[in-house]
Every structure is written in C-alpha cells, then in structure tokens.
Design a protein around this motif. Structure first.
Motif, PDB file in Angstrom:
ATOM      1  N   HIS A  94      15.808   1.075  -7.483  1.00 37.65           N
ATOM      2  CA  HIS A  94      15.548   1.489  -5.850  1.00 37.65           C
ATOM      3  C   HIS A  94      15.766   2.659  -5.337  1.00 37.65           C
ATOM      4  O   HIS A  94      15.929   3.433  -6.075  1.00 37.65           O
ATOM      5  CB  HIS A  94      17.080   0.535  -5.832  1.00 37.65           C
ATOM      6  N   PRO A  95      14.369   3.023  -5.132  1.00 39.33           N
ATOM      7  CA  PRO A  95      14.098   4.233  -4.756  1.00 39.33           C
ATOM      8  C   PRO A  95      15.094   5.723  -4.166  1.00 39.33           C
ATOM      9  O   PRO A  95      14.826   6.380  -3.664  1.00 39.33           O
ATOM     10  CB  PRO A  95      12.474   4.565  -3.671  1.00 39.33           C
ATOM     11  N   ARG A  96      15.786   4.573  -2.881  1.00 38.54           N
ATOM     12  CA  ARG A  96      16.580   5.689  -1.972  1.00 38.54           C
ATOM     13  C   ARG A  96      18.801   4.788  -2.811  1.00 38.54           C
ATOM     14  O   ARG A  96      19.360   5.457  -2.257  1.00 38.54           O
ATOM     15  CB  ARG A  96      17.194   4.832  -1.300  1.00 38.54           C
ATOM     16  N   HIS A  97      18.345   4.548  -4.315  1.00 41.07           N
ATOM     17  CA  HIS A  97      19.701   4.110  -4.368  1.00 41.07           C
ATOM     18  C   HIS A  97      20.122   5.675  -5.650  1.00 41.07           C
ATOM     19  O   HIS A  97      18.896   5.311  -6.857  1.00 41.07           O
ATOM     20  CB  HIS A  97      20.000   3.114  -5.570  1.00 41.07           C
ATOM     21  N   TYR A 136      19.383  11.118  -8.100  1.00 39.95           N
ATOM     22  CA  TYR A 136      18.289   9.403  -7.374  1.00 39.95           C
ATOM     23  C   TYR A 136      17.134   9.599  -8.319  1.00 39.95           C
ATOM     24  O   TYR A 136      16.874  10.777  -9.000  1.00 39.95           O
ATOM     25  CB  TYR A 136      17.687   9.772  -6.238  1.00 39.95           C
TER      26      TYR A 136
ATOM     27  N   ARG B  21      23.897  13.701  -2.019  1.00 40.40           N
ATOM     28  CA  ARG B  21      23.553  13.292  -0.571  1.00 40.40           C
ATOM     29  C   ARG B  21      23.440  14.434   0.648  1.00 40.40           C
ATOM     30  O   ARG B  21      22.196  14.357   1.534  1.00 40.40           O
ATOM     31  CB  ARG B  21      25.186  12.740   0.649  1.00 40.40           C
ATOM     32  N   GLN B  27      17.178  18.346   1.962  1.00 37.94           N
ATOM     33  CA  GLN B  27      15.058  18.083   1.216  1.00 37.94           C
ATOM     34  C   GLN B  27      14.322  17.549   2.668  1.00 37.94           C
ATOM     35  O   GLN B  27      13.420  18.144   3.492  1.00 37.94           O
ATOM     36  CB  GLN B  27      14.993  17.362   0.217  1.00 37.94           C
ATOM     37  N   LEU B  30      14.382  20.360   5.430  1.00 36.43           N
ATOM     38  CA  LEU B  30      12.804  21.509   4.720  1.00 36.43           C
ATOM     39  C   LEU B  30      11.550  20.456   5.056  1.00 36.43           C
ATOM     40  O   LEU B  30      10.303  21.120   5.571  1.00 36.43           O
ATOM     41  CB  LEU B  30      13.418  21.327   3.524  1.00 36.43           C
ATOM     42  N   THR B  31      11.212  19.207   4.586  1.00 30.12           N
ATOM     43  CA  THR B  31      10.481  18.558   5.247  1.00 30.12           C
ATOM     44  C   THR B  31       9.286  18.965   6.543  1.00 30.12           C
ATOM     45  O   THR B  31       8.914  19.247   7.203  1.00 30.12           O
ATOM     46  CB  THR B  31      10.285  17.520   4.761  1.00 30.12           C
ATOM     47  N   ILE B 211      16.972  -4.014   0.880  1.00 30.61           N
ATOM     48  CA  ILE B 211      15.955  -4.877   2.073  1.00 30.61           C
ATOM     49  C   ILE B 211      15.940  -3.571   2.952  1.00 30.61           C
ATOM     50  O   ILE B 211      14.671  -2.387   3.662  1.00 30.61           O
ATOM     51  CB  ILE B 211      15.432  -5.576   2.458  1.00 30.61           C
ATOM     52  N   PRO B 213      17.521  -0.014   4.220  1.00 32.01           N
ATOM     53  CA  PRO B 213      17.636   0.289   3.796  1.00 32.01           C
ATOM     54  C   PRO B 213      16.024   1.145   3.329  1.00 32.01           C
ATOM     55  O   PRO B 213      15.600   2.322   4.177  1.00 32.01           O
ATOM     56  CB  PRO B 213      18.068   1.059   2.311  1.00 32.01           C
ATOM     57  N   LEU B 214      14.759   0.386   3.167  1.00 36.98           N
ATOM     58  CA  LEU B 214      13.744   0.673   3.341  1.00 36.98           C
ATOM     59  C   LEU B 214      12.894   0.674   3.899  1.00 36.98           C
ATOM     60  O   LEU B 214      11.838   0.854   4.527  1.00 36.98           O
ATOM     61  CB  LEU B 214      13.656   0.146   1.923  1.00 36.98           C
ATOM     62  N   SER B 217      13.360   3.585   7.476  1.00 34.34           N
ATOM     63  CA  SER B 217      12.729   4.522   8.073  1.00 34.34           C
ATOM     64  C   SER B 217      11.616   4.389   8.305  1.00 34.34           C
ATOM     65  O   SER B 217      11.441   5.384   9.944  1.00 34.34           O
ATOM     66  CB  SER B 217      12.704   5.377   6.558  1.00 34.34           C
ATOM     67  N   LEU B 294      10.600  10.878   6.547  1.00 28.46           N
ATOM     68  CA  LEU B 294      10.687   9.392   6.005  1.00 28.46           C
ATOM     69  C   LEU B 294      10.238   8.117   5.246  1.00 28.46           C
ATOM     70  O   LEU B 294      10.142   7.518   4.503  1.00 28.46           O
ATOM     71  CB  LEU B 294      11.461   8.471   7.351  1.00 28.46           C
ATOM     72  N   PRO B 296       7.718   7.062   2.325  1.00 31.63           N
ATOM     73  CA  PRO B 296       7.468   7.184   2.001  1.00 31.63           C
ATOM     74  C   PRO B 296       5.460   7.576   0.944  1.00 31.63           C
ATOM     75  O   PRO B 296       5.378   8.426   0.409  1.00 31.63           O
ATOM     76  CB  PRO B 296       8.277   6.178   0.689  1.00 31.63           C
TER      77      PRO B 296
ATOM     78  N   ARG C  16       8.731  24.476  -3.006  1.00 31.09           N
ATOM     79  CA  ARG C  16       9.870  24.936  -2.835  1.00 31.09           C
ATOM     80  C   ARG C  16      10.248  26.132  -3.434  1.00 31.09           C
ATOM     81  O   ARG C  16      11.055  27.165  -3.330  1.00 31.09           O
ATOM     82  CB  ARG C  16      10.355  24.158  -2.165  1.00 31.09           C
TER      83      ARG C  16
END
Lengths: 250, 301, 292
Positions: A94-97, A136, B21, B27, B30-31, B211, B213-214, B217, B294, B296, C16
C-alpha cells in the motif's frame, strides 16, 4: 500439505465465460517446493489465486493440510496456514502505509501480541534490519519491497507459502538475493512452497517437482532432475526448455 | 531552518514513526512551496481566515450601521470601498461577510465530500446491486442542474443561510461519489488489497484503512478546485434572496443589493464581486498546488 | 562505417538532494551491427537510448562532447528538427506495445500515418508499404490486422506491429528498449528473428537495451555493460562469459542455471570502485563484423 483435484476456474458468464484453468490436479507434500511453469495466460497464477481464496468462481477440490477449503469465505485458521507473495513488489505494498503499518496490521489481524518484538524479528528474518521499520514503500528499492512483502506473509507464521513470480520484476542480482532468502526461510521454518514462474531456471533452482501448464491445463508433472536431464515427455515442455536456453539464430 | 533538521526531515531512513510522518509532511510542503501560484492562493486564504477571525477589530465601522445621509458614496478616505444604498460601509460589510463565506465553504467542504466518499467507495467496493442502487441515486442527483436543485431544497426548507448551506452540500456530493467510486474500482483489484485480504482483513477494515486513505487525497484536490463553484453557488443563492437574509452582509446578497445601481454606482456591486473573484481564484490556485502534492499521478517525475 | 558516435554523454536531473546523474560519461560508436546495452534497472541504459532520440524530458539535461549521426550533430536539436530524425532515421521500439500504440486508431491507420509523416507520398502507396511491412514481420493476415484495433491483438502481435511501424520509414538505426521482456519465450524468438533479419538485410544499426545477459550474449555482436550510469565493460558478445569486470561476472554468476545446480546463488557484492574505475574494453575502436 496441499491437494488440488479437478480444479476448474472460470471468469465471467456465458457466452463470455473464459475457462482459465481446466481440470488441474496435483499434490504437494509437506516441506516440498513445487513449481508451476507456463507462459502468460496458461492459468498458473490463477491456480494460486484460487488456492488463496482470491477467486470465487472455481469448482473441484482443494485440500490444505488435510482440510478441504471452503468455496468462498476462508476462516482465520486458513490464513494462518496459507500466505502468498505477489509478483510485483511495486503493486503489492500500500503506497501510504509504512513498513511498520503493514507488519503491525498483519500481526494484529492474526491476533499476535508483543508486536514490537515480532516486527523486529520479522525484519531481521528477511534481512532488512530494524532501521527499515518506519520507511514508506517509495523509500525502498524493488528488492527491499519484496522483502517487506515476504515479511508480511511470514507474519502469520504460515506453513504453506504461495509464491507468484516473486522475482520476475527484479534485477538478476536482486533475484539471487531473494531466492537465497526464500531458500533459507524454507529451511528455517520448514515451509512448503508453491512457486509460479515463467523462468525454468528459477523453478529448477528452487523446486523439487514442477507442473507444466499450457492453456489452462497441466500437461506434465515432472521432477526437477528429469527437467535437468531433458527427460520431458511432452513436446510442449521440450519447446519451453529449448526456448529458455536462449536465442538460437535462425 | 537549519541543515541538520532539514536532513532529519528529508531522511530516507526515518528512525521513529514521528520522524517518518513529519518527513512525509515536509516533503509535501516542499512540493507545494515550489508552486508559486499555489502559495499565493494559500496566502490569500490565510488572510481571509485572519480577516474573519478578527472582523470586529479590523472593520472600521459596524456592518449594520446605516447612515442615510451618506448613501451610495464612492470610495474615499472615510469609506475606502464606498457605501451602499443604506449608507453602510462596504469594507466593513465585506470583512464581516468573510465569516459567512468561510462558514458556507467550510460546512459544504465538510459535508459533501464525506457523503460522496462514503457512497462512492461503498458502491465501488461492494459492487453488484449495492453499486447499482447507490449509483442510480447518484445519477438522479446529477441529472438536475446543481443550482436548480439547491433552489428547490431551499424553497422546501425555507430561505436561510443554514438551509442554503445544507442545500449546497446535498447537491454537491454526487461528483465526489463518482470520483471515489472510480478510484475504488482501480484500487479494489490491487495486489495490496489482495494481500490484506489474505491477512484476514474484513471489508470494513479494507474500506477504512486501505481504500479511504487513497481516495481522500484526490477528493481534497477536487474539493479545493470546486470551492470556487460553491462560493459562486452560495453567492447565487444569496443573490436570489434564498441564502443569507438582510441585513446579513453575505457577498452574493450584497451584489444583489447593488444591482439596481450598477450603472451609476458601480462600486456597490463591484466590490463584493471582486472579493468573490479573488477568493474563488485563491481556492483554484490552492487546489492546483494540492494536486502537485497529493495526486500521485501528477506528482511523479 | 560509423553510424552513430557518442562521446562523454551525460544526463542529469535536478532533485532536492542535489543533481542526480543518470548517465555519467558514456562513449560508444555504433556501426551496422547489433549492439547490446546491458545493465540493471537504474544503470542508465534506457536513459542512454532516450537521450539519443532527444526524449529526455525537462528538467532532465543532456550534455555530450559529441553525439553524431553520420557526422551530423544531433545533440539537443530543436524539437522540430528532431522530429525529422526520429522515426525516419532513428526509430525506437519500447518494452510494452500497449503503451505505444494509440488505442482508438486502427493499426493500419497508425502505420500509414507514421509512414506518411516521415516519407510523405500518396495514401495508397503508404498502405501498400504498411502491408509489406506487416508481412515482413511475419504477420500472416496483414489485411485483417490493418483493420484491427490495438486491444484486439496479442502482446506478441502488438510488438511485431510496433516493429513494423518503426521500420516502415527505413531507419538507419533502431533502438530497441527491452523489446521482448513483455513477451513469452516462444513469441520472443520470433520477434528476435525478425529484428535479426532486418539488421542483416538492410544493414541497419541496432541498439538492443536489455537486462537479460544470456539473451544479449546470443543475439548481439557487441555488448556494453552499464553500471551506475557508466559503461564498465565493452566486449564481443560471444566473449561475454569470459567477462573480466567483477560486476559483469557477478551478474552472470547470480543467474540460476538449469545445467549447473547449486545450493545458493552467489550474491553480487557491489564495490564503490565500480562507480568510477576505468572501463574494461577489448579495444576502443570497434570491430564491425563484416559479413552482416
């Protein structure tokens, strides 16, 4: 450890129904490593997914550790026995875990206690070390991701591990590391493997016996010694062996 | 920020959960910061929030104080943005109106995406008849023009600012449901969902922990981009007299008040119009920047 | 004869954490031969291919002391001029045909359009050329395939179509980036045969980018081994198994082999010195096989 009899797997409804696996059957003894070989679309991954309970539309008989498995819902005891490692480590995390979240969730779902210690042990087991705990997926290389995926599968302390092309998305040097890791884990934990691959050399290295699949059917089951000696009985197997030996200029 | 802290935040090998976190947040920041226009949008919104919070101290006069002798005065030193047809100071009304605008935007932004997320992900994840039923309901809502539907709601519930917000929220969710469902359909068959299933994760856990969290964003990005439209719809309701009631200094209602005088006393309608324009634009720019952070798909390379 | 000459090619990306060098000083010459470029992911092999065609997207930066196509510099040409070279003189075949074919255009239209874009001429002539090309890549029923859409053909067929499309304008150089790794072994042989024949019959130069050492050893004439953005070793393909660089040797050893079973696979121990050491080369002037 695993018995598959008269397994049929299909997708969709008639008239658009596709029969992905037709009347497949094989047995895998405890502690054995069994390979499923074939080209893409031959149904080898589909068999694995049906065993894992990720596909509902199948008929036949699947027995794991002497117990027939339910057609649809599998219980927790099943997942404590059977786990799976997926082909693409870029798609199976999972990309966010973070690694921590992945492993602690797996451990909690299996009702384990002492999560911190177990995570540290899992990470050591797969050769990552504790420094990786809070990373991550995007901070990991392909090989490291696959190690995390293996650690996740091991969290449940399973006895049967289903490996779906675990190294085909990796570079050869990383593939060697992962294959060594899998061999070590099998020896240490007494695991049984069912490994799907299109690469005969990988299956030859990892497995004791293998089944060759073509268009949804198992055409031949043979030992790896037979494979090495070129003692294939079926034309198709011989073709595969010839093709895997590389390119011969026409 | 000193170099040590920066390196700590940007570390590829965080040692604690907190560092991981904070690093991810940094990150993202900064973006976001690299997008100059988005920063402009953010600053405008911070100013708006500050303005709303400090309205009583910032505004030179009471937004309700009438001064019929000085009605329809052009912008001057005494009234920076002029006065309206009752002699009220337009600047003070704009400053107090920012509270109403924020209230509308905030409430709609809280309600609509949540309904949409819930309906969309449940429909996409469950499939089958659940999907059919939920999506047909969504279609029904989508079949009506948003403002007309909101008008109908307000007409039924009675004209007030709360009902206007409610109507806007109830008409704004269907696109979010669609978006969330589409995302869910692609996520549903991902290997990491299959892997979680193999750990014994039930549908509720898959939905909430894997699901949502994805989906969130892309919803946030969409909400930020839609905010401009919501502000305009709210102003539209106000303009039609169905939102904020007089004498509340709602920006849309202020334009409505000024339209009688629009040719001779342009500032009465133009000033709140400019305010709406600036805030809408700020939200759009912010949404663009958030998408960099956010989304991806857009944030790669 | 040298078709393409590259000296000190560098591709950098600002990040960066400072600039990231994807390609760090790559030099080679390409004749009418099959040149293999081998390396692991991140070694810069694909970026090398892309930079030749001017396909490195900003903010990526391409520099080189020399990048010449038959004596004419093609380094950082303006897009308009690059388009004339791309396809007409240098073509590229990518890994997965699904992403390279336009899903809403019939295959015939795509080939015809690609051909006319570069060679011009009448539609009927272009159509005939397309049919010929499809036949040349061993497609049995070219008339039917011309009408099909990309989703209606298999992966192997799609890749052959891509090759047909790329070869229709008769390019001098074909860059193939992992052209067979998405294909099954049986189809793979067929696609390789087609490319092989085209190189032989038309005297084309082929840059074959791959991670598969054995395949490159058997298919190519000469091999460049890349590591961390540099060429660490250049050798004749038939000598690959006698490679001298520890990286090349490590890669070869880490492959499991059917004919030589072993308990554990040797694992590559990466050395920092590989990043900057001198490349090992048989001889820098290339020996172009004459009898191609």
């Amino acid at each position: 450890m695993l018995t598959v009899e008269h397994l049929n797997v299909w997708f969709g409804h008639p008239p658009a129904r596709v029969d992905a696996v037709k009347d497949a059957g094989f047995t895998v003894a405890p502690g054995e490593s069994f390979g499923l070989v074939g080209e893409s679309g031959s149904g080898k991954s589909t068999i694995l997914r049906a065993i894992a309970g990720l596909i509902d539309t199948w008929s036949g008989r699947i027995e794991v550790a002497g117990q027939p498995v339910a057609a649809r819902r599998r219980d927790r005891a099943f997942y404590k026995t059977v786990q799976m490692v997926f082909q693409d480590p870029y798609a199976s995390l999972h990309p966010r875990h973070s690694v921590d979240a992945v492993l602690s969730e797996a451990l909690r779902l299996q009702g384990m206690d002492d999560i911190d210690r177990r995570i540290a042990r899992l990470l050591d087991d797969v050769g990552l070390g504790r420094g990786f705990r809070f990373r991550y997926p995007h901070q990991l290389s392909g090989g490291q991701r696959q190690r995390v995926a293996i650690a996740r599968a091991l969290a449940a302390e399973p006895r049967l591990l289903l490996l779906d092309e675990p190294t085909s998305a990796l570079d050869v040097s990383v593939q060697a590391e992962i294959l060594n890791l899998l061999s070590d884990l099998r020896a240490e934990h007494g695991l049984t493997y069912v490994m799907v691959s299109h690469d005969l050399a990988v299956v030859g290295h990892m497995c004791d016996r293998l089944a060759v699949m073509q268009q949804g059917r198992i055409v031949e089951v043979m030992t790896v010694e037979d494979l090495r000696r070129g003692a294939a009985r079926q034309d198709y197997t011989r073709q595969l062996i010839a093709a895997s030996a590389g390119y011969q200029r026409a | 920020m000193n170099a040590a802290r920066r390196n700590w935040l940007l570390s590829d090998a965080p040692q604690t959960r907190r560092q991981a976190r904070l690093g991810a947040l940094y990150q993202g920041w900064l973006t976001f910061r690299a997008n100059k226009l988005a920063m402009f949008g953010l600053i405008v919104l911070i100013v708006l929030i500050a303005m709303a919070a400090l309205a009583p101290w910032l505004s030179p006069q009471s937004p309700f104080a009438q001064d019929l002798a000085n009605r329809l005065q052009p912008p001057s030193a005494a009234h920076w943005l002029g006065t309206d047809h009752l002699g009220r100071d337009i600047l003070s009304r704009l400053i107090h109106g920012s509270r109403i605008t924020l209230f509308i935007v905030g409430t709609v932004a809280l309600i609509a995406p949540v309904i949409g997320l819930f309906i969309g992900t449940v429909a996409g994840f469950a499939g089958g008849w659940v999907d059919q039923v939920l999506m047909r309901i969504t279609d029904i809502f989508l079949a009506f023009p948003k403002l007309i539907l909101a008008l109908a709601f307000v007409a039924a519930l009675g004209a007030s600012i709360t009902n206007a917000v409610l109507a806007l929220a109830l008409t704004a969710w269907p696109p979010y449901a669609r978006l969330a469902r589409a995302e869910t359909l692609t996520i549903r068959n991902a290997d990491y969902i299959a892997a979680a299933r193999l750990q014994g994760a039930g549908p509720l856990r898959l939905l909430v922990r894997h699901i949502w969290p994805l989906c969130v964003s892309s919803l946030i990005v969409r909400v930020a981009l839609d905010m401009a439209g919501i502000i305009l719809s709210a102003a539209g309701l106000g303009f039609l007299g169905l939102g904020a009631q007089p004498p509340m200094p709602e920006w849309g209602a202020m334009i409505s008040d000024g339209r009688t005088y629009i040719l001779d006393f342009w500032w009465v309608a133009a000033m709140p119009g400019i305010a709406i324009f600036i805030v809408s634009m700020a939200f759009n720019l912010l949404g663009d920047g958030l998408r960099d952070v956010l989304d991806p798909k857009g944030a790669k390379s | 004869m040298t078709l393409l000459s590259v000296r000190n090619l560098r591709v950098t990306f600002p990040t960066r954490q400072g600039t990231f060098e994807a390609v760090r000083g790559v030099s080679f010459d390409l004749g009418r031969e099959r040149l293999g470029v081998v390396g692991e992911s991140g070694s810069g092999k694909s970026m090398t291919g892309r930079s030749i065609l001017g396909l490195v997207r900003p903010p990526g930066l391409v520099t080189a002391d020399r990048m010449q196509l038959e004596g004419q510099s093609i380094l950082n040409l303006p897009e308009r001029k690059m388009r004339k070279i791309r396809g007409r003189r240098i073509s590229m075949v990518m890994q997965d045909p699904k992403f390279s074919l336009n899903p809403v255009m019939s295959i015939g239209d795509q080939i015809v359009e690609a051909y006319r874009l570069h060679a011009g001429g009448a539609r009927a002539a272009a159509r005939q050329k397309a049919l010929d090309m499809l036949a040349a890549v061993q497609i049995r029923d070219p008339e039917r395939v011309m009408q099909a859409y990309p989703h209606e053909v298999s992966g192997g067929m799609g890749q052959r179509i891509m090759i047909a499309m790329m070869l229709a304008p008769d390019p001098e150089i074909l860059i193939a980036d992992e052209p067979t790794s998405a294909l099954d072994v049986s189809v793979r042989t067929e696609v390789l045969n087609i490319m092989d024949r085209l190189v032989r019959d038309r005297g084309m130069g082929l840059i074959f980018i791959s991670h598969d050492l054995n395949l490159v050893a058997q298919f190519c004439d000469r091999v460049l081994i890349m590591y961390a953005g540099r060429i660490v070793e250049t050798l004749a393909a038939r000598d690959l198994h006698q490679a001298r660089h520890p990286y090349t040797r490590g890669l070869l050893n880490s492959l499991p082999r059917l004919d030589a079973p072993q308990d554990r696979l040797p694992v590559l121990q990466r050395q920092d010195s590989w990043r900057d050491g001198d490349p090992i080369a048989e001889s820098l002037e290339t020996e172009f096989p004459g009898g191609l």
